[in-house]
Design a protein around this motif. Structure first.
Motif, mmCIF file in Angstrom:
data_model
loop_
_atom_site.group_PDB
_atom_site.id
_atom_site.type_symbol
_atom_site.label_atom_id
_atom_site.label_comp_id
_atom_site.label_asym_id
_atom_site.label_seq_id
_atom_site.Cartn_x
_atom_site.Cartn_y
_atom_site.Cartn_z
ATOM 1 N N ASN B 297 0.991 -1.288 0.280
ATOM 2 C CA ASN B 297 0.129 -0.063 0.346
ATOM 3 C C ASN B 297 1.038 0.922 -0.394
ATOM 4 O O ASN B 297 0.307 2.202 -1.113
ATOM 5 C CB ASN B 297 -0.888 -0.155 0.738
ATOM 6 C CG ASN B 297 -2.005 1.574 1.096
ATOM 7 O OD1 ASN B 297 -2.313 1.407 0.329
ATOM 8 N ND2 ASN B 297 -2.232 1.967 2.344
ATOM 9 N N TYR B 298 2.053 1.201 1.085
ATOM 10 C CA TYR B 298 2.778 2.157 1.024
ATOM 11 C C TYR B 298 3.311 3.119 -0.371
ATOM 12 O O TYR B 298 3.618 3.526 -0.657
ATOM 13 C CB TYR B 298 3.668 2.402 1.914
ATOM 14 C CG TYR B 298 4.760 3.491 2.719
ATOM 15 C CD1 TYR B 298 3.895 4.472 2.477
ATOM 16 C CD2 TYR B 298 6.317 3.295 2.377
ATOM 17 C CE1 TYR B 298 4.628 6.032 2.693
ATOM 18 C CE2 TYR B 298 6.595 4.653 2.762
ATOM 19 C CZ TYR B 298 5.563 6.067 2.894
ATOM 20 O OH TYR B 298 6.659 6.642 3.667
ATOM 21 N N MET B 299 3.524 1.517 -0.822
ATOM 22 C CA MET B 299 4.245 1.983 -2.440
ATOM 23 C C MET B 299 2.857 2.466 -3.103
ATOM 24 O O MET B 299 3.750 3.359 -4.324
ATOM 25 C CB MET B 299 4.613 0.640 -3.393
ATOM 26 C CG MET B 299 5.352 0.177 -4.553
ATOM 27 S SD MET B 299 4.842 -0.541 -5.266
ATOM 28 C CE MET B 299 4.572 -0.142 -7.305
ATOM 29 N N TYR B 300 1.846 2.116 -3.037
ATOM 30 C CA TYR B 300 0.873 2.625 -4.166
ATOM 31 C C TYR B 300 0.866 3.663 -4.118
ATOM 32 O O TYR B 300 0.259 4.307 -5.259
ATOM 33 C CB TYR B 300 -0.268 1.798 -4.271
ATOM 34 C CG TYR B 300 -1.663 2.636 -4.617
ATOM 35 C CD1 TYR B 300 -1.954 2.139 -5.970
ATOM 36 C CD2 TYR B 300 -2.347 3.014 -3.690
ATOM 37 C CE1 TYR B 300 -2.894 2.524 -6.784
ATOM 38 C CE2 TYR B 300 -3.867 3.738 -5.201
ATOM 39 C CZ TYR B 300 -3.986 3.401 -6.007
ATOM 40 O OH TYR B 300 -4.645 4.079 -6.995
ATOM 41 N N ASP B 301 1.113 3.983 -2.437
ATOM 42 C CA ASP B 301 0.802 5.419 -2.108
ATOM 43 C C ASP B 301 2.450 6.625 -2.872
ATOM 44 O O ASP B 301 1.767 7.307 -2.989
ATOM 45 C CB ASP B 301 1.116 5.160 -0.431
ATOM 46 C CG ASP B 301 0.511 6.970 -0.036
ATOM 47 O OD1 ASP B 301 -0.284 7.537 -0.430
ATOM 48 O OD2 ASP B 301 0.838 6.303 1.449
ATOM 49 N N TRP B 302 3.477 5.977 -2.762
ATOM 50 C CA TRP B 302 4.205 6.787 -3.370
ATOM 51 C C TRP B 302 3.827 6.631 -4.674
ATOM 52 O O TRP B 302 4.490 7.900 -5.856
ATOM 53 C CB TRP B 302 5.730 6.641 -3.088
ATOM 54 C CG TRP B 302 5.841 6.664 -1.785
ATOM 55 C CD1 TRP B 302 5.821 6.198 -0.776
ATOM 56 C CD2 TRP B 302 6.168 8.207 -1.450
ATOM 57 N NE1 TRP B 302 6.325 7.181 0.846
ATOM 58 C CE2 TRP B 302 6.844 8.548 0.080
ATOM 59 C CE3 TRP B 302 5.776 9.464 -2.242
ATOM 60 C CZ2 TRP B 302 6.750 9.456 0.171
ATOM 61 C CZ3 TRP B 302 6.866 10.467 -1.975
ATOM 62 C CH2 TRP B 302 7.056 11.027 -0.191
ATOM 63 N N MET B 303 3.113 6.190 -6.041
ATOM 64 C CA MET B 303 3.329 5.892 -7.010
ATOM 65 C C MET B 303 2.092 7.393 -7.661
ATOM 66 O O MET B 303 2.399 7.771 -8.631
ATOM 67 C CB MET B 303 2.624 4.281 -8.015
ATOM 68 C CG MET B 303 3.897 3.805 -7.989
ATOM 69 S SD MET B 303 2.121 1.901 -8.642
ATOM 70 C CE MET B 303 1.916 2.932 -10.117
ATOM 71 N N PHE B 304 1.644 7.911 -6.470
ATOM 72 C CA PHE B 304 0.539 8.369 -7.156
ATOM 73 C C PHE B 304 0.453 9.991 -5.722
ATOM 74 O O PHE B 304 -0.114 10.964 -6.671
ATOM 75 C CB PHE B 304 -0.864 7.956 -7.303
ATOM 76 C CG PHE B 304 -0.906 6.839 -8.118
ATOM 77 C CD1 PHE B 304 -0.874 7.342 -9.522
ATOM 78 C CD2 PHE B 304 -1.866 5.639 -7.899
ATOM 79 C CE1 PHE B 304 -1.297 6.275 -10.545
ATOM 80 C CE2 PHE B 304 -1.357 4.533 -8.903
ATOM 81 C CZ PHE B 304 -1.043 5.095 -10.047
ATOM 82 N N ARG B 305 1.121 9.709 -4.651
ATOM 83 C CA ARG B 305 1.025 10.978 -3.843
ATOM 84 C C ARG B 305 1.965 11.855 -4.429
ATOM 85 O O ARG B 305 2.454 11.798 -4.997
ATOM 86 C CB ARG B 305 1.306 10.468 -3.110
ATOM 87 C CG ARG B 305 1.346 11.420 -1.803
ATOM 88 C CD ARG B 305 2.760 11.471 -0.543
ATOM 89 N NE ARG B 305 1.908 9.900 0.280
ATOM 90 C CZ ARG B 305 3.082 9.884 1.591
ATOM 91 N NH1 ARG B 305 3.984 9.812 1.636
ATOM 92 N NH2 ARG B 305 2.028 9.073 2.427
ATOM 93 N N GLY B 306 1.329 13.125 -4.998
ATOM 94 C CA GLY B 306 1.797 14.072 -5.298
ATOM 95 C C GLY B 306 2.213 14.046 -6.303
ATOM 96 O O GLY B 306 3.781 14.785 -6.585
ATOM 97 N N GLY B 307 1.612 13.700 -6.993
ATOM 98 C CA GLY B 307 2.024 13.235 -8.926
ATOM 99 C C GLY B 307 2.948 11.884 -9.630
ATOM 100 O O GLY B 307 2.875 11.989 -10.118
ATOM 101 N N GLY B 308 3.204 11.846 -7.806
ATOM 102 C CA GLY B 308 3.574 10.276 -7.925
ATOM 103 C C GLY B 308 5.635 10.488 -7.892
ATOM 104 O O GLY B 308 6.747 11.648 -8.831
#
Lengths: 388, 342
Positions: B297-308
């Motif tokens: 989930n954390y990875m998914y978060d960083w893929m898209f958080r703030g533009g990725g």
């Protein structure tokens, strides 16, 4: 172990075993059962009582408002504003009333009691929800007066929640979107894998073993490893050829790629287990591998194809991650899992929406699962019991 | 209804074209092969020059070609690319060495995710396998065993998101003086306890409650596979032990379990892999809040958080991959041993 329970005629051990099994089964069943019951309940009741009380009357404090002056009628020298607090067809009833502009607590008056108010007006609320607000002088209210009551809400079950999610929540469209994703994403890997599995099992070519070992290794590679490069790749391709990066063909191929290792592995185990004489005698008769595969092996492999098909179907239908990354969230692309997750965020307290939409989304897999359980189990076993 | 039927028709067309193209490829390419490299036949029917060897050298590649291309494009190449990207900045342009990994090690949320993942990896496979084995053994002895098995197996068909909705309802919380609508708090209140907002209870209890969802789903899988393995334990061995006076519990641990150890390991491994990838449950239930973060989930978060940030996302994905490598090696070895025995 010789101590026996007289009435049941079984040993204590056997008895405890049954009780334990029963407890586990109950724990495993109750969560889904509760959701199913709730999805048919009235949304107001759902919010105020547990589903295990679904068959009991619920009492709820409610508020009503009288009509305004324009609604008054003159009857026998009295001016009366009347109406009903319940909507038409409601099965609710009034248990007691009071409070608001009626003096006292809301449990003070039995339904049907005429309450005399300070200004000489009278107010009555009947069990069926009819109220009558009467005065000897004409009313000049431009806003109805508020009164309170306790309502009896009888158990009520309907398909209303389902109707709501399928129409106003747009769940019907996402249901179709899910089918659009799932059908090709199930068929394409089966076809591709069946040809490859046959080649790995019965054809000679350099690197055959090496390539298959890679397939075995890929069985465990988490698909998270693929997402970022693929997303970049899709974006580039989409920008270059000027079409949407998030498309159905894109997600079909992604699911195909991710499902292939298991498909090739399972099908190769099955096809490789077919009798050698069968293939060889067909060859002697002059059949090419293509003919052997399409006319002989494919029909014989139906059970294995079916079991993988169910696997892939369930996996794609239930997938959230791949859909989130490779499909859009607008109405014409959003799949049910994604929609459900959105509702969980935005409508987290509206259990009538959540319970019924969850059931819509699990209905198809449950039907597939129960009707084809035999094949599915066979597929599980082919993949896991080997070497056991 | 706001159904868009144009989309439905487009979807059907797309499905037909997609699947059709595949069929045309397999039939067309084999037809071409058979015609281009046709045997040279004299008029009297005698084969002057057979080109079968050419056909048989090319045909395997027509068969495995699509599979190899798809596997390469969707798994092998991206996996390598992810490892490479993990050494680059957020846009994948500038080489930054180990910076993303350094960031990860110093990031509290990442460490939280690793800790939680370890807990998930220990508890979920262990509990699913143990309960699955228990049900398999118990259900074999009662008349309603098959019904019991079906009911325990049913959650396998439910999506992780659907299961999250089901369990969020079980864990639902209302204030202490209200009637509860979540069954767990309903029970707690009926027993005179104080209802709890279960999902927010740290440390670890809420993570554990999320794990229960996955255990609930996976137990059926373990049960089915182990139940088949148990049927393979020879009846004579069990009879012999019973005659020798061993009780059922000893028979279970000293005879049954060792005999099906191989299958137990396979089940355990399969569930472990599922756990590593699991992300839907955490996303749907808490999105990593209240210390429940996991790597996927954390990875998914960083893929898209703030533009990725593809660099950090890739670094987290690579950490998941590192965790799988031992299983990968074990899997390949096991396969090779099996092949050697064929």
């Amino acid at each position: 172990m010789s101590t026996r329970i007289p009435l049941l005629n079984m040993s204590i051990g056997a008895f405890l075993a049954r009780v334990l099994l029963l407890i586990i089964v109950v724990i495993w069943t109750v969560p889904t059962f509760g959701l199913l019951i709730s999805s048919f309940r009235d949304k107001d009741q759902l919010a105020i009582s547990g589903w295990w009380n679904a068959l009991q009357n619920v009492q709820e404090n409610q508020a009503g408002r009288t009509g305004v002056a324009t609604a008054q009628q003159e009857l026998d020298g009295q001016f009366v504003i009347s109406g009903n607090v319940f909507s038409e067809g409601s099965t609710q009833s009034v248990a007691s009333f009071g409070g608001g502009f009626v003096p006292g607590e809301i449990t003070d008056y039995e339904p049907g009691t005429v309450v005399e108010l300070e200004d000489g007006t009278t107010f009555r609320l009947d069990a069926d929800g009819t109220y009558e607000y009467a005065s000897t002088e004409p009313f000049e209210l431009d806003r109805g007066l508020r009164f309170f009551y306790v309502a009896n809400i009888p158990p009520y079950f309907s398909l209303d929640n389902y109707e709501e999610v399928l129409t106003s929540e747009g769940f019907a469209q996402s249901f179709i979107n899910t089918f659009t994703v799932t059908i090709p994403a199930t068929i394409i890997p089966i076809v591709v894998a069946a040809f490859a599995a046959y080649a790995f099992a019965w054809m000679e070519f350099p690197g055959r073993r090496f390539l298959f070992v890679i397939v075995v290794g890929l069985l465990v590679v988490p698909l998270q490893m693929s997402l970022i490069p693929l997303l970049r790749f899709y974006n580039t391709v989409g920008a270059t050829f000027d079409f949407a990066a998030k498309s159905y063909p894109g997600i079909w191929l992604a699911h195909t790629g991710f499902g292939l290792p298991l498909a090739v592995y399972l099908l190769r185990n099955y096809i490789g287990g077919l009798p050698r004489e069968l293939i060889e005698s067909a060859k002697i008769d002059g059949a090419s591998h293509f003919q052997i595969f399409t006319r002989l092996v494919l029909p014989l492999s139906v059970p294995a194809l079916a079991s993988f098909g169910i696997f892939q179907f369930l996996w794609v239908w239930n997938d959230l991650l791949v859909a989130l990354v490779f499909l859009g969230k607008q109405a014409d692309q959003i799949v049910m899992t994604s929609k459900l997750r959105e509702l969980l965020g935005s409508r987290g307290d509206n259990w009538e929406v959540l319970t019924s939409s969850a059931f819509v989304s699990i209905l198809v897999p449950l039907i597939v699962f129960y009707s084809l359980q035999r094949y599915f189990v066979r597929g599980l076993l082919a993949g896991s019991v080997k070497g056991g | 209804m706001d159904l868009n039927f144009e989309n439905v028709i487009n979807a059907v067309i797309a499905i037909v074209i997609g699947v059709g193209a595949l069929i045309i490829y397999f039939f067309g390419s084999n037809w071409l092969l058979d015609n281009i490299f046709r045997d040279v036949v004299r008029e009297d029917g005698h084969v002057e020059k057979s080109r079968e060897s050419i056909r048989e050298a090319i045909r395997p590649w027509l068969f495995v070609g699509p599979a190899i291309i798809l596997l390469g494009l969707y798994l092998v190449y991206p996996a390598i690319q992810t490892v490479i990207l993990s050494f680059f900045d957020e846009n994948g342009n500038e080489f930054v060495g180990l910076r993303n990994y350094q960031w990860a090690i110093n990031d509290g949320e990442f460490r939280q995710a690793v800790t939680n993942n370890i807990l998930w990896l220990v508890i979920v496979p262990a509990a699913s396998t143990a309960i699955g084995l228990l049900v398999a053994v118990l259900a074999d002895r009662v008349r309603w065993g098959n019904i019991a098995k079906s009911l325990v197996f049913t959650p396998m068909a439910i999506s992780f998101v659907g299961a999250s909705v089901i369990w969020k309802f079980v864990y639902d919380y209302r204030g202490p003086n209200n009637p509860q609508i979540g069954v767990l708090n309903g029970i707690v209140q009926a027993l005179g306890g104080e209802p709890q907002a279960w999902i927010t209870i740290t440390p670890f209890l809420n993570s554990f409650l999320l794990m229960i969802i996955l255990i609930w789903i996976q137990t059926g899988f373990a049960m089915v596979v182990l139940s088949a393995a148990l049927r393979g334990v020879p009846e004579e061995t069990l009879e012999a032990a019973r005659i020798d006076g061993a009780n059922e519990i000893r028979i279970f641990f000293n005879i049954m379990v060792p005999q099906i150890m191989g299958t137990i390991l396979v089940v355990w491994t399969t569930i472990t892999i599922t756990v590593l990838k699991v992300f839907d449950i955490v996303l749907a239930m808490t999105n990593g809040q209240w210390d429940t973060e996991v790597l996927a989930n954390y990875m998914y978060d960083w893929m898209f958080r703030g533009g990725g940030d593809f660099g950090r996302g890739s670094a987290i994905a690579s950490v998941i991959m590192i965790a799988v490598i031992p299983i990968l090696i074990w899997n390949v070895r096991r396969f090779q041993q099996e092949e050697a025995m064929r």
